[in-house]
Scaffold this motif. Structure first.
Motif, mmCIF file in Angstrom:
data_model
loop_
_atom_site.group_PDB
_atom_site.id
_atom_site.type_symbol
_atom_site.label_atom_id
_atom_site.label_comp_id
_atom_site.label_asym_id
_atom_site.label_seq_id
_atom_site.Cartn_x
_atom_site.Cartn_y
_atom_site.Cartn_z
ATOM 1 N N VAL A 1 4.604 0.544 -11.224
ATOM 2 C CA VAL A 1 3.914 1.183 -12.347
ATOM 3 C C VAL A 1 2.504 0.609 -12.399
ATOM 4 O O VAL A 1 2.324 -0.612 -12.316
ATOM 5 N N ALA A 2 1.509 1.474 -12.543
ATOM 6 C CA ALA A 2 0.126 1.010 -12.594
ATOM 7 C C ALA A 2 -0.689 1.888 -13.534
ATOM 8 O O ALA A 2 -0.311 3.023 -13.844
ATOM 9 N N GLY A 3 -1.815 1.347 -13.945
ATOM 10 C CA GLY A 3 -2.754 2.096 -14.772
ATOM 11 C C GLY A 3 -4.134 2.082 -14.145
ATOM 12 O O GLY A 3 -4.571 1.057 -13.614
ATOM 13 N N ASP A 4 -4.791 3.226 -14.167
ATOM 14 C CA ASP A 4 -6.163 3.374 -13.687
ATOM 15 C C ASP A 4 -6.339 2.859 -12.262
ATOM 16 O O ASP A 4 -7.279 2.150 -11.950
ATOM 17 N N LEU A 5 -5.418 3.214 -11.396
ATOM 18 C CA LEU A 5 -5.443 2.769 -10.002
ATOM 19 C C LEU A 5 -5.781 3.962 -9.114
ATOM 20 O O LEU A 5 -5.139 5.009 -9.210
ATOM 21 N N LEU A 6 -6.789 3.801 -8.265
ATOM 22 C CA LEU A 6 -7.142 4.884 -7.353
ATOM 23 C C LEU A 6 -5.996 5.171 -6.397
ATOM 24 O O LEU A 6 -5.435 4.256 -5.792
ATOM 25 N N TRP A 7 -5.681 6.451 -6.247
ATOM 26 C CA TRP A 7 -4.642 6.919 -5.344
ATOM 27 C C TRP A 7 -5.309 7.742 -4.246
ATOM 28 O O TRP A 7 -5.990 8.719 -4.520
ATOM 29 N N TYR A 8 -5.125 7.284 -3.008
ATOM 30 C CA TYR A 8 -5.623 7.986 -1.829
ATOM 31 C C TYR A 8 -4.416 8.601 -1.111
ATOM 32 O O TYR A 8 -3.639 7.881 -0.494
ATOM 33 N N PRO A 9 -4.242 9.921 -1.146
ATOM 34 C CA PRO A 9 -3.077 10.516 -0.512
ATOM 35 C C PRO A 9 -3.220 10.771 0.992
ATOM 36 O O PRO A 9 -2.218 10.917 1.686
ATOM 37 N N VAL A 10 -4.463 10.822 1.496
ATOM 38 C CA VAL A 10 -4.681 11.234 2.883
ATOM 39 C C VAL A 10 -5.458 10.168 3.654
ATOM 40 O O VAL A 10 -6.598 9.844 3.304
ATOM 41 N N GLU A 11 -4.839 9.633 4.699
ATOM 42 C CA GLU A 11 -5.527 8.649 5.544
ATOM 43 C C GLU A 11 -6.726 9.302 6.226
ATOM 44 O O GLU A 11 -6.653 10.437 6.688
ATOM 45 N N GLY A 12 -7.824 8.563 6.252
ATOM 46 C CA GLY A 12 -9.040 9.066 6.879
ATOM 47 C C GLY A 12 -9.891 9.921 5.962
ATOM 48 O O GLY A 12 -10.942 10.412 6.377
ATOM 49 N N ARG A 13 -9.455 10.102 4.711
ATOM 50 C CA ARG A 13 -10.200 10.921 3.751
ATOM 51 C C ARG A 13 -10.396 10.168 2.433
ATOM 52 O O ARG A 13 -9.753 10.461 1.431
ATOM 53 N N PRO A 14 -11.295 9.174 2.428
ATOM 54 C CA PRO A 14 -11.517 8.425 1.188
ATOM 55 C C PRO A 14 -12.157 9.264 0.083
ATOM 56 O O PRO A 14 -12.193 8.835 -1.070
ATOM 57 N N ASP A 15 -12.622 10.456 0.416
ATOM 58 C CA ASP A 15 -13.190 11.347 -0.591
ATOM 59 C C ASP A 15 -12.108 12.080 -1.383
ATOM 60 O O ASP A 15 -12.379 12.640 -2.442
ATOM 61 N N ILE A 16 -10.871 12.068 -0.890
ATOM 62 C CA ILE A 16 -9.758 12.700 -1.597
ATOM 63 C C ILE A 16 -9.036 11.605 -2.369
ATOM 64 O O ILE A 16 -8.310 10.794 -1.793
ATOM 65 N N ARG B 1 -2.149 -4.257 -6.128
ATOM 66 C CA ARG B 1 -2.821 -3.446 -5.128
ATOM 67 C C ARG B 1 -4.235 -3.162 -5.617
ATOM 68 O O ARG B 1 -4.443 -2.987 -6.811
ATOM 69 N N GLY B 2 -5.163 -3.060 -4.686
ATOM 70 C CA GLY B 2 -6.521 -2.652 -5.045
ATOM 71 C C GLY B 2 -6.610 -1.153 -5.240
ATOM 72 O O GLY B 2 -7.406 -0.650 -6.029
ATOM 73 N N SER B 3 -5.767 -0.427 -4.511
ATOM 74 C CA SER B 3 -5.649 1.025 -4.624
ATOM 75 C C SER B 3 -4.285 1.398 -4.044
ATOM 76 O O SER B 3 -3.632 0.588 -3.388
ATOM 77 N N TYR B 4 -3.869 2.623 -4.315
ATOM 78 C CA TYR B 4 -2.598 3.111 -3.786
ATOM 79 C C TYR B 4 -2.912 4.029 -2.613
ATOM 80 O O TYR B 4 -3.345 5.157 -2.789
ATOM 81 N N ARG B 5 -2.725 3.499 -1.395
ATOM 82 C CA ARG B 5 -2.971 4.245 -0.162
ATOM 83 C C ARG B 5 -1.631 4.759 0.327
ATOM 84 O O ARG B 5 -0.842 4.009 0.906
ATOM 85 N N GLN B 6 -1.394 6.013 0.124
ATOM 86 C CA GLN B 6 -0.069 6.594 0.314
ATOM 87 C C GLN B 6 0.498 6.356 1.705
ATOM 88 O O GLN B 6 1.686 6.078 1.851
ATOM 89 N N TRP B 7 -0.305 6.413 2.736
ATOM 90 C CA TRP B 7 0.182 6.213 4.110
ATOM 91 C C TRP B 7 0.644 4.777 4.339
ATOM 92 O O TRP B 7 1.421 4.526 5.248
ATOM 93 N N GLU B 8 0.188 3.832 3.507
ATOM 94 C CA GLU B 8 0.646 2.444 3.597
ATOM 95 C C GLU B 8 1.872 2.212 2.712
ATOM 96 O O GLU B 8 2.405 1.103 2.667
ATOM 97 N N GLU B 9 2.272 3.244 1.979
ATOM 98 C CA GLU B 9 3.384 3.158 1.028
ATOM 99 C C GLU B 9 4.518 4.089 1.472
ATOM 100 O O GLU B 9 5.136 4.764 0.665
ATOM 101 N N GLU B 10 4.766 4.114 2.790
ATOM 102 C CA GLU B 10 5.813 4.939 3.397
ATOM 103 C C GLU B 10 5.635 6.429 3.081
ATOM 104 O O GLU B 10 6.607 7.192 3.060
ATOM 105 N N GLY B 11 4.392 6.835 2.795
ATOM 106 C CA GLY B 11 4.104 8.245 2.537
ATOM 107 C C GLY B 11 4.582 8.737 1.184
ATOM 108 O O GLY B 11 4.578 9.942 0.926
ATOM 109 N N ILE B 12 4.989 7.816 0.318
ATOM 110 C CA ILE B 12 5.552 8.208 -0.981
ATOM 111 C C ILE B 12 4.429 8.426 -1.988
ATOM 112 O O ILE B 12 3.660 7.515 -2.299
ATOM 113 N N ALA B 13 4.361 9.642 -2.523
ATOM 114 C CA ALA B 13 3.391 9.971 -3.572
ATOM 115 C C ALA B 13 3.927 9.489 -4.923
ATOM 116 O O ALA B 13 5.144 9.421 -5.118
#
Length: 195
Positions: A50-65, A82-94
């Motif tokens: 559970v987090a608040g105000d954490l950047l979520w990056y769903p697509v590797e290679g696309r920091p603009d998304i 975590r500094g941000s939620y990088r979905q590809w580093e989180e077993e692809g779980i959104a």
């Protein structure tokens, strides 16, 4: 024969979007109350983040998304900082559940863009709370799309188990054991009273 090696700079995924967490005290208190109560409820579940105000990056290679939901809940991921939620580093779980808390500065275009993002990248439940009016709207994934929850009063989140109930002019949230979500000040007052 000479070979030329081209080095590319590593992809940068900023941990901050430079935007404030909240525009006013009501919005901030609502964000902290929702995040804190959910984190407290799932404190014994090692597989719920559970987090608040954490950047979520769903697509590797696309920091603009990216988006920074006011509150996000991810089942199937360990707790931890975590500094941000990088979905590809989180077993692809959104994140399965997202809350947004409106501020006076939100535009309809901004709210629509957030909805499209959450719809496109797989959020299962999306809740939008207006601390000024006390109103809450919700959407649940059905048939591959986020669909409006037509009756939020007495709605129970399938993922979280929390209940939404209209009390007077506002919607209140209740933990699965029936206790209402409480602010930090309310929790402190309750602890002092119990002492």
């Amino acid at each position: 024969m000479s070979s030329t090696t081209v080095e590319t700079a590593p992809m940068v995924y900023p941990d901050s979007d430079g935007m404030p967490m909240a525009d006013n005290t009501k919005q901030f208190r609502a964000i902290v109350t929702i995040q804190g109560n959910l984190e407290g409820w799932f404190r014994d579940r090692a597989d719920v983040f559970v987090a608040g105000d954490l950047l979520w990056y769903p697509v590797e290679g696309r920091p603009d998304i990216r988006r920074a939901p006011d509150v996000l809940v991810v089942f199937g991921r360990p707790k931890g900082d975590r500094g941000s939620y990088r979905q590809w580093e989180e077993e692809g779980i959104a994140p399965q559940v997202v809350f947004e808390v409106l501020s006076p500065g939100n535009t309809l275009t901004e709210i629509a863009a957030k909805f499209e993002f959450y719809d496109e990248y797989g959020v299962e439940e999306y809740y939008l709370y207006d601390p000024e009016s006390g109103d809450m709207s919700g959407w649940r994934r059905e048939g591959g799309r986020l669909r409006v929850i037509t009756a939020i009063d007495e709605w129970v989140s399938p993922r979280l188990g929390i209940r939404f109930a209209r009390v007077g002019d506002e919607v209140r949230l209740y933990l699965p054991d029936g206790r209402p979500f409480a602010s930090f000040v309310e929790v402190q007052a309750q602890l002092e009273q119990e002492r």
